[in-house]
Design an enzyme around this catalytic site. Structure first.
Site, short mmCIF file in Angstrom:
data_model
loop_
_atom_site.label_atom_id
_atom_site.label_comp_id
_atom_site.label_asym_id
_atom_site.label_seq_id
_atom_site.Cartn_x
_atom_site.Cartn_y
_atom_site.Cartn_z
N THR A 44 0.84 -1.20 0.00
CA THR A 44 0.00 0.00 0.00
C THR A 44 0.88 1.25 0.00
O THR A 44 0.68 2.17 -0.81
CB THR A 44 -0.94 0.01 1.23
OG1 THR A 44 -1.80 -1.13 1.15
CG2 THR A 44 -1.78 1.28 1.28
N ASN A 69 -5.58 -9.10 -7.92
CA ASN A 69 -5.77 -9.77 -6.63
C ASN A 69 -7.11 -10.48 -6.51
O ASN A 69 -7.26 -11.38 -5.71
CB ASN A 69 -5.60 -8.77 -5.48
CG ASN A 69 -6.36 -7.49 -5.70
OD1 ASN A 69 -6.10 -6.77 -6.66
ND2 ASN A 69 -7.29 -7.20 -4.82
N GLN A 91 0.75 -9.53 -6.24
CA GLN A 91 0.17 -10.88 -6.37
C GLN A 91 1.00 -11.79 -7.28
O GLN A 91 0.87 -13.00 -7.19
CB GLN A 91 -1.26 -10.80 -6.91
CG GLN A 91 -2.25 -10.19 -5.94
CD GLN A 91 -2.58 -11.09 -4.74
OE1 GLN A 91 -2.31 -12.29 -4.74
NE2 GLN A 91 -3.14 -10.50 -3.70
N SER A 142 4.84 -6.86 -1.64
CA SER A 142 4.52 -6.97 -0.23
C SER A 142 5.03 -8.29 0.32
O SER A 142 4.99 -9.31 -0.36
CB SER A 142 3.01 -6.89 -0.05
OG SER A 142 2.67 -7.03 1.31
N HIS A 197 3.80 -10.02 3.09
CA HIS A 197 2.84 -10.99 3.64
C HIS A 197 2.05 -11.76 2.60
O HIS A 197 1.27 -12.64 2.93
CB HIS A 197 1.91 -10.33 4.67
CG HIS A 197 0.84 -9.46 4.13
ND1 HIS A 197 -0.47 -9.87 4.05
CD2 HIS A 197 0.86 -8.21 3.63
CE1 HIS A 197 -1.21 -8.89 3.55
NE2 HIS A 197 -0.43 -7.87 3.28
N THR A 256 12.81 4.55 10.98
CA THR A 256 13.71 3.47 11.41
C THR A 256 13.32 2.17 10.72
O THR A 256 12.14 1.83 10.64
CB THR A 256 13.61 3.32 12.95
OG1 THR A 256 13.98 4.56 13.53
CG2 THR A 256 14.53 2.22 13.45
N CYS A 273 -10.44 -6.32 1.11
CA CYS A 273 -10.73 -4.91 1.43
C CYS A 273 -12.18 -4.58 1.15
O CYS A 273 -12.77 -3.72 1.80
CB CYS A 273 -9.86 -3.98 0.61
SG CYS A 273 -8.21 -4.60 0.39
C1 LIG Z 1 -2.41 -7.05 -0.74
C2 LIG Z 1 -2.23 -6.13 -1.87
C3 LIG Z 1 -1.82 -4.80 -1.67
C4 LIG Z 1 -1.62 -4.23 -0.29
O1 LIG Z 1 -0.46 -4.76 0.30
P1 LIG Z 1 -0.13 -4.45 1.84
O2 LIG Z 1 1.28 -4.91 1.98
O3 LIG Z 1 -1.10 -5.28 2.62
O4 LIG Z 1 -0.28 -2.99 2.05
C5 LIG Z 1 -1.64 -4.00 -2.77
N1 LIG Z 1 -1.85 -4.46 -4.00
C6 LIG Z 1 -2.24 -5.73 -4.25
C7 LIG Z 1 -2.44 -6.18 -5.65
C8 LIG Z 1 -2.45 -6.60 -3.19
O5 LIG Z 1 -2.85 -7.84 -3.44
#
Ligand SMILES: *Cc1c(COP(=O)(O)O)cnc(C)c1O
Length: 388
Positions: free
Chosen positions: A73, A152, A180, A200, A202, A238, A326
């Site tokens: 994000t 996504n 993704q 990202s 996670h 940081t 979301c």
């Molecule tokens: C999950 C996702 C995000 C957001 O990622 P975060 O690390 O949770 O902020 C942005 N873009 C896509 C395509 C996602 O699948």
């Protein structure tokens, strides 16, 4: 209680045990601040630099082109606002697609509220952007194009290399959200012709709250987070050392395992798609059949609400999603499914199942065994479904 069947890897993934193990010292004994001068801090600095090299290697970039952020994000917000502000003197027009994640769409709309022009290019019925539409949208005031690599919600893979070639030829910066696609299909910043790329941790079995923005050497964008001089004075704050180390390890594992895992997931995905479409009447696959991520299944089922199916599947120990995580908190239909041209009823009756590392054949069998019964039961109660 049976083991949970987790089929929502597009929403988030569990932390890989090896990523957790790599993080542990930085959550405990190695707590130094990487920006300090003494040796204890420079251990942490070295760990951050090792992680940077691993993330760079995963996408074919140089380590110096990787900037750590709090997630995709932030990377999306930074890429778009940072590029727009840096090149304001050329013009105030940006281009994106109708199926972007809200982190991109919302940022483009934020700029629009502040006087920027925005062109949102459509997708076809399969969810794919036509590069010619991007070309037609370009004006001499366009400063940025942002189109995601893989969607996504429906897993569709966009023609990023072609759009990138157009952007380069026109001298316009090109950003892609590859959150993704990373770790699932090959992602190489040079083959894709991108100037900036968001990712990202996670979504690739790393911890939450960390991600990165790739910025091609020589590309000028303004900082977004102001403060200290971290990340070559481009992203203050940081360093999240444990998070960054976890992301680095997850990137390394993704690079080593992605192609074998993609083959395994594709087989599971296809069995799930074929099984659902043959067992459930009046049901359709959303998104292109083959130009899609190896782990994504998205179907619309006539006469049922996505939310009802989620709750019934949850009761059976199966985690899935309807639309994106979301949007599932609010009742508006998915903008992605509407962009495909789906009527509201079908957009509301969608189910997204996204496979991952721990899923097995037996789990796919279980879903195929449970889902048709749930759909029949809900349809029997539905005032709108009259075909049975
Ligand atoms: C999950 C996702 C995000 C957001 O990622 P975060 O690390 O949770 O902020 C942005 N873009 C896509 C395509 C996602 O699948």
């Amino acid at each position: 209680m049976n083991k949970l069947i987790y089929l929502d890897h597009a929403a988030t993934t569990p932390v890989h045990p090896e990523a957790l193990e790599a993080m542990m010292p930085y959550l405990t004994t190695q707590f130094g601040n990487p920006s300090t001068l003494y040796a204890f801090g420079s251990n942490a600095r070295q760990a951050v630099e090792d992680a940077r090299a691993k993330v760079a290697a995963l996408i074919g970039a140089e380590p110096s082109e990787i900037y750590f952020t709090s997630g995709a994000t932030e990377a999306d917000n930074w890429a778009i606002v940072g590029a727009a502000l840096a090149h304001e003197s050329k013009g105030r027009h940006t281009i994106t697609s109708a199926v972007e994640h809200h982190a991109v769409l919302g940022t483009c709309e934020f700029l629009k509220k502040h006087g920027y022009q925005l062109t949102v290019v459509p997708v076809d019925a399969d969810g794919i952007v036509n590069p010619q539409d991007v070309l037609s949208a370009i004006t001499d005031r366009t400063v940025l194009i942002s189109v995601m690599h893989a969607n996504n919600e429906i897993g569709v893979i966009e023609p990023i290399a072609e759009i990138g070639a157009i952007a380069r030829e026109k001298g316009i910066l090109f950003h892609t959200d590859a959150t993704q696609s990373i770790g699932k299909i090959p992602v190489d910043v040079n083959e894709l012709n991108v100037d900036m790329l968001s990712l990202s941790s996670h979504k690739i079995y790393g911890p939450k709250g960390v991600g990165a923005l790739y910025v091609r050497k020589g590309v000028r964008i303004l900082p977004y987070m102001h403060g200290g001089g971290q990340e070559s004075k481009k992203r203050a704050g940081t360093h999240n050392v444990p998070g960054i180390v976890g992301l680095g390890k997850a990137a390394e594992i993704a690079q080593a395992t992605a192609s074998a895992e993609a083959a395994r997931l594709t087989a599971l995905r296809d069995r799930l798609i074929d099984g659902i479409l043959t067992r459930i009447p009046d049901c359709r696959l959303n998104g292109h059949r083959t130009k899609r991520l190896p782990n994504n299944v998205n179907v619309s089922i006539e006469g049922v609400e996505g939310e009802s199916m989620i709750l019934q599947l949850d009761a059976a120990g199966i985690c899935v999603s309807s639309g994106s995580a979301c949007t599932s908190g609010d009742l508006s239909a998915s903008h992605v499914l509407l962009a495909l041209g789906l009527p509201h009823e079908l957009a509301h009756g969608s189910l997204r199942l996204t496979l991952g590392r721990e899923n097995t054949d037996a789990e796919v069998d279980k879903v195929l065994q449970v889902l048709p019964g749930i759909v029949s039961k809900l349809r029997a109660m539905s005032p709108v479904y009259e075909k049975q």
